[in-house]
Scaffold this motif. Structure first.
Motif, mmCIF file in Angstrom:
data_model
loop_
_atom_site.group_PDB
_atom_site.id
_atom_site.type_symbol
_atom_site.label_atom_id
_atom_site.label_comp_id
_atom_site.label_asym_id
_atom_site.label_seq_id
_atom_site.Cartn_x
_atom_site.Cartn_y
_atom_site.Cartn_z
ATOM 1 N N ASP A 26 38.564 30.844 -64.713
ATOM 2 C CA ASP A 26 37.592 31.310 -65.752
ATOM 3 C C ASP A 26 36.214 30.910 -65.997
ATOM 4 O O ASP A 26 36.230 29.425 -65.901
ATOM 5 C CB ASP A 26 38.595 30.974 -67.117
ATOM 6 C CG ASP A 26 38.006 32.046 -68.184
ATOM 7 O OD1 ASP A 26 36.724 32.161 -68.500
ATOM 8 O OD2 ASP A 26 39.129 32.402 -68.914
ATOM 9 N N LYS A 49 29.383 34.235 -69.794
ATOM 10 C CA LYS A 49 30.410 35.358 -69.666
ATOM 11 C C LYS A 49 29.411 36.442 -69.003
ATOM 12 O O LYS A 49 28.203 36.481 -69.201
ATOM 13 C CB LYS A 49 30.752 35.977 -70.917
ATOM 14 C CG LYS A 49 31.808 37.083 -70.845
ATOM 15 C CD LYS A 49 32.185 37.521 -72.442
ATOM 16 C CE LYS A 49 32.749 38.999 -72.092
ATOM 17 N NZ LYS A 49 32.988 39.732 -73.238
ATOM 18 N N ASP A 50 29.982 36.964 -67.762
ATOM 19 C CA ASP A 50 29.352 37.742 -66.847
ATOM 20 C C ASP A 50 27.795 37.445 -66.535
ATOM 21 O O ASP A 50 27.107 38.132 -66.306
ATOM 22 C CB ASP A 50 29.048 39.110 -67.505
ATOM 23 C CG ASP A 50 30.255 39.620 -68.180
ATOM 24 O OD1 ASP A 50 31.194 39.520 -67.542
ATOM 25 O OD2 ASP A 50 30.236 40.350 -69.256
#
Lengths: 79, 79
Positions: A26, A49-50
């Motif tokens: 993650d 995130k991204d």
């Protein structure tokens, strides 16, 4: 066992267990921050995130103050 | 002096100095949270405003990672 030692151990175990729920692949990291001198204990989410959106937030902040456990912040209910 | 020891000392000095800016009579507490094992350093505001509004927020979160200083969160620009 001394109550304070037990509290310190339990809080660190709890936060470490929660941090481990996150997969190692993650991109968001679950950090445990333990200040055992001043008795502040935190679980914080940090990452991207991204690759474009910054994720930052304290999930849990627990203190031991005057021999008692204080939940200073509980962000687990937002999830 | 070893670079890592210097970084640790400087970060803790900086956050402690900022925390001390707050008056002792202020109901909002400026906490410094130092995890010198995992090298996470934080300044957090915690308390109640007018006994009814909860104040909680990380002001600064600095890590030392691979010998470099990482500013994970800088909330000072919101003020």
């Amino acid at each position: 066992m001394d109550k304070l030692i037990l509290y310190r151990e339990l809080i660190q175990k709890l936060l470490t267990a929660r941090a481990k729920l996150r997969s190692k692949s993650d991109p968001i990291e679950s950090q445990t921050i333990f200040d055992t001198i001043k008795d502040h204990y935190q679980l914080v989410h940090v990452g991207w995130k991204d690759s474009s959106t910054r994720i930052y937030g304290c999930v849990l902040h627990i203190d031991i103050k005057d021999g008692k456990i204080w939940v200073q912040h509980d962000g687990t209910e937002d999830a």
